[in-house]
Design a protein around this motif. Structure first.
Motif, PDB file in Angstrom:
ATOM      1  N   ASN A  59      36.815  64.015 119.929  1.00 42.59           N
ATOM      2  CA  ASN A  59      36.208  62.700 119.724  1.00 42.59           C
ATOM      3  C   ASN A  59      35.460  62.278 120.996  1.00 42.59           C
ATOM      4  N   GLY A  60      34.209  61.841 120.831  1.00 45.56           N
ATOM      5  CA  GLY A  60      33.385  61.335 121.925  1.00 45.56           C
ATOM      6  C   GLY A  60      32.619  62.385 122.674  1.00 45.56           C
ATOM      7  N   GLU A  61      32.725  63.668 122.303  1.00 42.08           N
ATOM      8  CA  GLU A  61      31.987  64.705 123.019  1.00 42.08           C
ATOM      9  C   GLU A  61      30.494  64.637 122.669  1.00 42.08           C
ATOM     10  N   MET A  62      29.637  65.127 123.592  1.00 43.93           N
ATOM     11  CA  MET A  62      28.180  65.039 123.473  1.00 43.93           C
ATOM     12  C   MET A  62      27.592  66.432 123.274  1.00 43.93           C
ATOM     13  N   TYR A  63      26.615  66.534 122.392  1.00 43.96           N
ATOM     14  CA  TYR A  63      25.839  67.754 122.170  1.00 43.96           C
ATOM     15  C   TYR A  63      24.384  67.427 122.435  1.00 43.96           C
ATOM     16  N   THR A  64      23.719  68.302 123.158  1.00 39.67           N
ATOM     17  CA  THR A  64      22.340  68.050 123.585  1.00 39.67           C
ATOM     18  C   THR A  64      21.407  69.050 122.913  1.00 39.67           C
ATOM     19  N   CYS A  65      20.306  68.520 122.359  1.00 39.25           N
ATOM     20  CA  CYS A  65      19.267  69.356 121.727  1.00 39.25           C
ATOM     21  C   CYS A  65      18.052  69.380 122.637  1.00 39.25           C
ATOM     22  N   ILE A  66      17.489  70.569 122.863  1.00 36.72           N
ATOM     23  CA  ILE A  66      16.316  70.756 123.712  1.00 36.72           C
ATOM     24  C   ILE A  66      15.289  71.549 122.915  1.00 36.72           C
ATOM     25  N   VAL A  67      14.023  71.041 122.867  1.00 38.44           N
ATOM     26  CA  VAL A  67      12.938  71.754 122.181  1.00 38.44           C
ATOM     27  C   VAL A  67      11.823  72.010 123.177  1.00 38.44           C
ATOM     28  N   TYR A  68      11.129  73.136 123.001  1.00 39.86           N
ATOM     29  CA  TYR A  68      10.053  73.554 123.883  1.00 39.86           C
ATOM     30  C   TYR A  68       8.807  73.820 123.048  1.00 39.86           C
ATOM     31  N   SER A  69       7.643  73.521 123.631  1.00 38.65           N
ATOM     32  CA  SER A  69       6.367  73.891 123.025  1.00 38.65           C
ATOM     33  C   SER A  69       5.832  75.136 123.713  1.00 38.65           C
ATOM     34  N   PRO A  70       4.912  75.872 123.104  1.00 47.32           N
ATOM     35  CA  PRO A  70       4.372  77.082 123.764  1.00 47.32           C
ATOM     36  C   PRO A  70       3.707  76.782 125.091  1.00 47.32           C
ATOM     37  N   SER A  71       3.230  75.539 125.268  1.00 47.62           N
ATOM     38  CA  SER A  71       2.544  75.222 126.525  1.00 47.62           C
ATOM     39  C   SER A  71       3.510  74.842 127.632  1.00 47.62           C
ATOM     40  N   GLY A  72       4.797  74.822 127.344  1.00 46.63           N
ATOM     41  CA  GLY A  72       5.792  74.525 128.360  1.00 46.63           C
ATOM     42  C   GLY A  72       6.331  73.116 128.320  1.00 46.63           C
ATOM     43  N   GLU A  73       5.857  72.260 127.449  1.00 48.74           N
ATOM     44  CA  GLU A  73       6.392  70.908 127.358  1.00 48.74           C
ATOM     45  C   GLU A  73       7.801  70.963 126.761  1.00 48.74           C
ATOM     46  N   MET A  74       8.663  70.014 127.188  1.00 51.08           N
ATOM     47  CA  MET A  74      10.059  70.054 126.789  1.00 51.08           C
ATOM     48  C   MET A  74      10.522  68.639 126.480  1.00 51.08           C
ATOM     49  N   ALA A  75      11.432  68.514 125.473  1.00 53.21           N
ATOM     50  CA  ALA A  75      12.066  67.241 125.141  1.00 53.21           C
ATOM     51  C   ALA A  75      13.535  67.502 124.874  1.00 53.21           C
ATOM     52  N   ARG A  76      14.415  66.547 125.245  1.00 48.64           N
ATOM     53  CA  ARG A  76      15.841  66.716 125.044  1.00 48.64           C
ATOM     54  C   ARG A  76      16.446  65.388 124.639  1.00 48.64           C
ATOM     55  N   ARG A  77      17.563  65.468 123.902  1.00 47.36           N
ATOM     56  CA  ARG A  77      18.268  64.285 123.430  1.00 47.36           C
ATOM     57  C   ARG A  77      19.719  64.665 123.180  1.00 47.36           C
ATOM     58  N   SER A  78      20.685  63.799 123.547  1.00 43.20           N
ATOM     59  CA  SER A  78      22.111  64.034 123.355  1.00 43.20           C
ATOM     60  C   SER A  78      22.629  63.199 122.197  1.00 43.20           C
ATOM     61  N   PHE A  79      23.644  63.734 121.481  1.00 46.34           N
ATOM     62  CA  PHE A  79      24.213  63.077 120.315  1.00 46.34           C
ATOM     63  C   PHE A  79      25.739  63.059 120.466  1.00 46.34           C
TER      64      PHE A  79
END
Length: 1485
Positions: free
Chosen positions: A298-318
């Motif tokens: 209970n309360g643990e966090m999982y983080t998602c990270i996505v990358y584009s071919p040009s090197g851009e990156m986005a991340r978000r934790s749930f």
């Protein structure tokens, strides 16, 4: 309760289906349940029942038993705990992110039939997503993006819609997104709901852009369940997706990429295990799968990270929140309950995480409020309290506990013992013999009582069960109802109804059932036929109980027995009565329908007797010859009315002294359905005179014969059809090109005059005779191939084309049909019945009748709609109903509809206007607060920019800023709004000096109170600063009108005001007027007076101002009309008005028309209403080949334009008469004219007039023979001139009239001799001596006129030659004078002169050549235009060109004069007037 029940039993990997057919009585109300349960420790199969919906008229195999009740039923002594997990679905996709993996064994009765697919979009594009679903009832749709519901408030670019499918089964929902952005990308799903059932479809929509991940709330999951977590990212392309947990990478997936990127299917995972029991399963789409989640996580966090071919990156934790499902204890209630006691049903929680919500069901349904059951709930238990238990409280009670992850229930039975009580106590009843009898006996109690019927046996004196005595046809239902299907006399007697259930005393009631016999007849009626003068007897025998009353009527009128000719008698019988009518002798008026109506207290019956009276008929009327051919004649006559006719006798014979006794006779049967009777006499001899007569007959006798009618047969028509018929399509819809070869020469039977081309449509294998088209084609050549084009046919229709030849005798046989299909066209008719109504403040419903258009495959409809000043918006629909969404509130919309096919778009319907509904208004557009005195304020405001309806009133709210109490409100009526300034003001008095006040305003419509305006503040002070209460803003006015600009001022001392126009002070101007109230009146405004106007008010303490931006609207320009002519219509087109300041004009048009000498008529309607938004119009119903004048004006809010006129003529012309007599044929007494020889020239011929006279006579005679209309199959029309003398020449005048005019032609034709021989030309009727005298006189007159003309011509020529020679000499003299006066030979003072005698120009002649007075022509000469070098021409002389064309030197002037001399000479040769006219000299061309 009849039908097929389906049982679905399934586990995780297996599903079985069993069907059970159930046949039970209709009143059997207990549901059938089956439950299967396996041993503990093994997987419990899911059990679902699907049964026909017994509450509907038709069976519906989509309703689940557990959906009806909401829980799984159990036996009375057993309680079963059922856990239902939310959002169960059959697929591996979970609708909301973070829900567990679940399955639904039965998907319900909802099915998606059509859905959208994955797409990749570019920002700025539009997209439309569509889903279709079917169910037992119309389902409703919900759209989601990445698990979040999409609504109309999500974004103004999102438009949701839902409508019924075109087939009427299922619902179509669509989501339209305009101007897509990158954040619009994601996983879209459409979910269809129907009751408790639902199904969904998902697909991903990607939009090019950088990656980003949306936020999600904490994800709740039940302990021990699996979890599938999908990353809610958007952006495209995305090359890789990773998951991290506690800083470690646990899943990495390479996602499919764009085509220009390298694509790989390799899936990499990190083998680092967090625990031995934990396994993270990757997925191709980057979904994280946790097979089992424990409470400790209970309360643990999982983080998602996505990358584009040009090197851009986005991340978000749930965040993951683990929750335990609730667990219930068994329900508790008392035992041995009795009616009237207090009962408590307790539901306790054994375990589970809060919050927990309780709900109760009774017999699977919500507990009705009428039972007066009270519920008391806390955090861990819930109690039902029944203060006085009764029979209606008995049943199964279910307690349902729910939290975020689960739902459980417990069920228990509540019952009490109740003695039976009467619901419907039986009473003595009377039943009708032969009818269905029903006797009611009903009681209630618990357990349910048993009801039995008994009947007393009259013979034995004992009671026996009813079913034993009846012997069939009697049923006793469990609810106590006794039904006798057919009541007989034996059913009468004493009955008893017994009710018992083992509790208390049984109920018993005796009753008597009697049987009554209603009046009736053994048969319905009879038919009688008799002759005039014979006696007649009518009788009827009604059966039934006494008393019986009998009434007689004839054709609905009561019979009166006042005459001795009619007598009536009535005698009773053992089982009824007998009534008899005696008629001594029958008259014709005695025929008709006699009704014997009998009645008794138990019923009414009627017995009908149809009486037909026969008498000898009268002769037929109006015998005439309808048509005559070479071997047959058609006769018709009108039937007699007074007597009945069964047959006719026709006699016909030749006119050569044949007696009627030897004539031929034909008997024919009368046709009852024909108004006129007819017969065709066949096998007649061609060109023979016949006489015919006819008589009527029936069973009585034959009538006298009519007077004989005479007729003559015609020549024979061609006996064979044309050969080599070929039919081809053309490029135009509804046209066929036909070619053929004439029939063999020996079968012409006379000179061929033309052909009839017949085209019959074949629709669904059958011909449509009403759509048959026949065209007459004249013989273009005696030999060779013939051809024609058939136009105006049905489009996209298969036609059978056949051709026949005709001559003066008639039409030959048609050829065998040749089949060909016309090309498809656009719809020809606009949709009818277009209607529109407002559904909400932002939506309209449009409906219309479907187009039944033959010849075009209708694909759908174009719907155009627009506001009054907006552009047309186009939307297509395959249905006849459409909902327009996201419209402006309370706005008029103009709507028109047209159908379209593969060929193109059809005509639009007449535009209609409808309005969206009212809504609450927006905030006032502007608000201003001024201090008007130390104790008062003046607030002014403008109407809302979005009133969204009719403003009823305003509410002004005011309160001190420091006060916490509610503001004080004042109601201001909207009628106080100034029509000139379009604003309102309201004084606020009796306020406190030195305090600061807050004021705001709300507007009201019929829909309610609107949004508040901005809040303004003002502090009362003893110093009142100058202020302007007027709000100003943009103002528009029509050119030529007046405009008042208001400047309402406050202040103490009163301020002084100054007006500015474009930053210039307005002082004195003829168009400006300063009023006493500081307002400015602008008169006769035009474009020069547009721009900025400012009113500045100033006093000792300050200043304020208001500005207006004035724009002037012009009147519209006259439209430019273009007209296309048709046969009976004119198609008008004109250009739309140009935009003013980038905005479209609201223009309406008025169209009037008239014939050449007629009066003007309005087009749109009789009242002359205008039509908006139309740039083309078709004027229908006009005359063919007629000239029309059209007038159109354009109008707007300012005024109307000048009218635009245009003249146009519809296609067609006056008939074209034949130039020869090849269309004539004659015998010794008649001349026949084939009217098909007249060409209608495109306009149907509406009237014929044929006059004739014999050569040598003066008076014309009108042809009396009737001109027949075209017969079926296109026989040529003909006119006949009868009663003529044999072997005589006649002058025939034929006038043919159509809408374009009348064509009259004269012909000479002769009758033949008695033997059928032709006679010579009519030369004996001419006097040769008179002809010589007339010709000589004409020649003498021509010679005299020729001599006079030669003399006059010679005299005029001599005068013209003398004038030309003198004029040539004068021009040469002037040229020599100019040459001599050069600069070297003229003195200085003379050279510097500018010669006088200027040429004065007028507006009408400034561009023309100037003539010089003949009295001073040589004195002035060219000096009139002379000047010194480089000297300008006098300014008052206007030159059409510019300064480059003047003569810069005397040399150039001399060269110019020489060149112009030739012009002078050449122009003199064309003069026709007197020789004193001066030569025209060009001046500065």
């Amino acid at each position: 309760m009849r039908g097929v029940w389906l049982c679905f039993v399934g586990t995780f990997i297996f599903c079985a289906v069993t069907a059970i057919r159930v046949n039970l009585p209709d009143d059997y109300s207990h549901p059938i349940y089956r439950q299967y349960k396996k041993d503990r420790g093994r997987a419990f199969p899911g059990v679902s029942w699907i049964t026909p919906d017994i509450t509907r008229d038709s069976p519906n195999y989509g309703l689940r038993v557990d959906e009806l009740s909401g829980w799984t039923p159990t036996s009375r002594s057993t309680s079963y705990k059922k856990t239902r997990r939310k959002n169960d679905t059959i697929s591996f996709y979970t609708r909301h992110y973070g829900t567990r993996f679940k399955r639904d064994l039965v998907s319900g009765n909802v099915m998606i039939t059509q859905h959208f697919t994955e797409k990749i979009m570019t920002p700025g594009e539009d997209i439309s997503l569509q889903c279709s679903a079917t169910a037992s009832r119309p389902p409703r749709f919900i759209w989601e993006r990445d698990g979040v519901v999409i609504s109309s408030n999500t974004d103004s670019r999102y438009i949701l819609g839902q409508m019924m499918s075109s087939s009427g089964v299922g619902v179509v929902s669509h989501l339209n997104i305009s101007r897509m952005r990158v954040e619009d990308g994601g996983l879209y799903s459409c979910i269809a709901y129907e009751g408790d059932s639902s199904t969904s479809h998902i697909a991903r929509i990607d939009v090019y852009g950088p990656p980003y991940i949306r936020t999600l709330p904490p994800i709740k999951v039940q302990s021990g369940d699996s979890l599938k977590l999908r990353c809610p990212y958007y952006g495209y392309p995305i090359s890789k997706l990773e998951w991290e947990h506690k800083g470690r990478k646990i899943v990495s997936s390479l996602l499919p990429q764009h085509a220009r990127y390298k694509r790989t299917n390799i899936i990499s995972t990190q083998n680092a295990k967090r625990r031995k029991r934990q396994l993270f399963e990757p997925n191709e789409d980057g979904m994280l799968h946790i097979p089992r989640v424990l409470k400790e996580e209970n309360g643990e966090m999982y983080t998602c990270i996505v990358y584009s071919p040009s090197g851009e990156m986005a991340r978000r934790s749930f965040e993951i929140q683990v929750v335990e499902a609730p667990e219930l204890d068994e329900l508790r209630m008392g035992t041995g309950l009795k009616e009237g006691q207090i009962v408590q049903i307790t539901c306790n929680i054994m375990s589970g995480d809060p919050p927990i919500f309780f709900s109760w069901l009774k017999d699977g349904m919500k507990i009705p409020a009428s039972l007066k059951i009270t519920e008391r709930s806390s955090e861990l238990f819930s109690v039902l309290i029944i203060k006085r238990v009764a029979l209606e409280h008995c049943g199964k009670y279910t307690c349902i506990a729910t939290n975020h992850v689960g739902k459980v229930n417990q069920t228990a039975d509540l019952y009490i013992n109740v003695a039976p009580k009467w619901i419907e106590e039986p009473t003595n009843t009377s039943l009708l013999l032969g009818q269905r009898g029903i006797v009611y006996c009903n009681a209630n109690g618990y357990p349910a009582p048993q009801i039995h019927w008994m009947k007393r046996d009259a013979a034995l004196g004992i009671w026996r069960p009813v079913l034993d005595l009846a012997g069939g046809g009697v049923m006793s239902y469990p609810n106590g109802t006794l039904i006798i299907e057919v009541v007989s006399l034996s059913d009468e007697g004493m009955y008893a109804c017994n009710v018992e259930n083992g509790v208390g005393d049984a109920l018993n009631k005796n009753l008597w059932i009697s049987v009554n016999k209603p009046v009736h007849f053994e048969s319905l009626g009879a038919n009688l036929t008799t002759k005039v003068g014979l006696p007649l007897t009518l009788s009827c025998r009604p059966l039934g109980d006494s008393p019986i009353r009998i009434k007689w009527s004839l054709d609905g009128k009561p019979l009166e027995f006042t005459s001795s000719r009619l007598t009536i008698s009535e005698n009773p019988t053992t089982n009824g009565m007998k009534s008899t009518i005696n008629v001594n002798y029958v008259e014709p008026r005695d025929g008709g329908i006699y009704e014997c109506r009998a009645s008794n207290p138990y019923g009414v019956a009627a017995y009908n007797i149809y009486v037909k009276i026969l008498e000898p008929p009268t002769p037929p009327l109006d015998l005439q010859v309808d048509s005559v051919t070479g071997s047959a004649a058609k006769l018709s006559w009108r039937d007699t009315i007074s007597t009945h006719v069964q047959y006719y006798t026709v006699q016909y014979a030749t006119n050569d002294y044949m007696m009627w006794e030897s004539a031929k006779s034909i008997n024919i049967t009368r046709q009852d359905n024909d108004i006129r009777q007819n017969i065709e006499l066949r096998d007649l001899q061609p060109a023979v005179d016949y006489r015919v007569r006819i008589a009527s007959g029936n069973q009585v006798d034959l009538s006298p014969y009519t007077q004989p009618v005479h007729f003559t047969t015609l020549q024979e028509a061609p006996s064979s059809s044309p050969l080599g018929v070929q039919v081809q399509q053309t490029d135009n819809p509804g046209e066929l090109f036909v070619t053929w070869v004439p029939p063999p020469r020996e079968t012409h039977n006379g000179p061929l005059q033309g052909y009839h081309v017949k085209a019959v449509p074949r629709i669904s294998g059958e011909s449509g005779p009403n759509d048959t088209q026949t065209k007459m084609v004249k013989v273009s050549s005696r030999k060779g191939k013939q051809e024609t084009t058939l136009s105006g046919l049905l489009k996209n229709t298969r036609y059978a084309v056949s051709i026949s030849a005709f001559n003066s005798a008639g039409n030959g046989p048609f050829s065998l049909p040749v089949y060909q299909t016309t090309r498809e066209g656009a719809p020809e008719q606009p949709p009818l019945g277009v209607e529109c109504r407002g559904v909400s403040s932002s939506s309209l419903r449009i409906a219309w009748q479907p187009i039944t258009s033959h010849g075009s495959s209708l694909l759908g409809y174009f719907v155009h709609y627009s506001t009054d000043d907006g552009p047309w918006i186009n939307i297509t629909s395959p249905h006849t109903e459409l909902y327009l969404q996201a419209l402006m509130k309370y706005t008029n919309y103009t709507i028109k509809v047209a159908g379209f096919s593969n060929y193109g778009l059809g005509p639009f319907s007449y535009p209609i206007v409808c309005t969206t509904l009212q809504d609450v208004p927006g905030p006032p557009a502007a608000i201003k607060l001024l201090v008007s005195s130390p104790t008062s304020l003046l607030v002014s405001w403008k109407r809302p920019d979005q009133p969204n309806g009719e403003i009823t009133h305003y509410t002004v709210y005011v309160k001190p800023v420091s006060s916490t109490s509610a503001p004080q409100s004042y109601r201001v009526e909207s009628t106080q709004e100034s029509s000139l300034s379009r604003q309102l003001s309201f004084p606020l008095t009796e306020l406190s000096t030195g305090r600061q006040y807050e004021v705001f305003v709300r507007a009201h419509t019929a829909a309610g109170e609107g949004v508040a305006s901005s809040r303004v503040h003002a502090e009362l002070s003893s110093k009142v600063v100058a202020g302007v209460a007027s709000l100003g803003g943009p103002v528009s006015a029509g050119v030529g009108s007046s405009l008042l600009l208001v400047c309402q001022c406050v202040g103490a001392p009163p301020p002084r005001t100054v007006w500015y126009h474009k930053h210039n002070i307005i002082t004195h101007h003829p168009r400006f007027t300063r009023n006493h109230d500081d307002s400015l009146l602008i008169n006769n405004i035009d474009q020069s007076l547009s721009g900025n106007y400012t009113c500045l008010a100033k006093n000792l303490y300050g200043s304020d101002s208001v500005s207006y931006e004035v724009s002037v609207l012009p009147t519209p320009e006259p439209p430019t009309l273009r007209v296309t002519s048709h046969k009976n219509a004119l198609h008008l087109q004109w250009d739309p008005p140009r935009k003013i300041n980038g905005k479209s004009q609201k223009i309406s048009y008025n169209l009037s028309w008239k014939e050449a000498n007629g009066s003007w008529q309005d087009t749109w309607s009789n009242k002359g209403t205008s039509l908006q938004g139309v740039t083309e119009y078709t004027l229908q119903g006009l005359k063919c080949g007629t000239k029309y004048s059209l007038r159109m004006t354009a109008s707007n809010s300012v005024g109307s334009s000048q009218p635009a006129y245009v003249d146009a003529t519809t296609l067609g012309g006056v008939p074209i008469s034949p130039t020869s007599t090849e269309w004539f044929w004659s015998n010794a007494s008649h001349i026949y004219i084939q009217l098909s020889g007249w060409d209608d020239n495109g306009c149907e011929i509406t009237r014929w007039e044929v006059d004739y006279k014999e050569y040598g006579t003066k008076g014309w005679k009108r042809a009396e023979s009737r001109i027949p209309s075209p017969e079926p199959w296109g026989s040529p029309r003909a006119a006949a001139l009868g009663a003529l003398a044999a072997a005589r020449w006649y002058a025939v005048r034929v006038a043919a009239e159509n809408a374009a005019g009348v064509a009259t032609s004269l012909y000479s034709y002769a009758t033949t001799t008695v033997n059928g021989e032709s006679i010579g030309p009519p030369s004996e009727f001419f006097d040769l001596n008179m002809l010589v005298i007339i010709c000589s006189s004409i020649l003498l007159i021509i010679c005299a006129l020729t001599c006079v003309y030669i003399l006059v011509k010679k005299h005029n020529h001599s005068r013209l030659t003398e004038y030309r020679n003198s004029l040539t000499a004068e021009c040469k003299s002037e040229r020599s004078n100019v040459t001599a006066n050069t600069p070297q030979s003229i003195p200085t003072e003379v050279n510097n002169r500018v010669y006088s005698t200027p040429v004065h120009l007028t507006a009408d002649t400034k561009h023309e050549l100037y003539e010089i007075s003949p009295y001073a022509q040589f004195a002035i000469g060219f000096r009139t235009f002379g000047h010194v070098d480089n000297q300008e021409v006098p300014s008052r002389v206007h030159m059409p060109g510019n300064s480059k064309s003047r003569y810069d030197s005397e040399t150039s002037f001399q060269m110019r004069s020489e060149s112009e001399d030739s012009d002078c000479v050449s122009r003199t040769t064309t003069l026709k007037s007197a020789p004193r006219k001066a030569c025209r000299v060009p001046h500065h061309r």
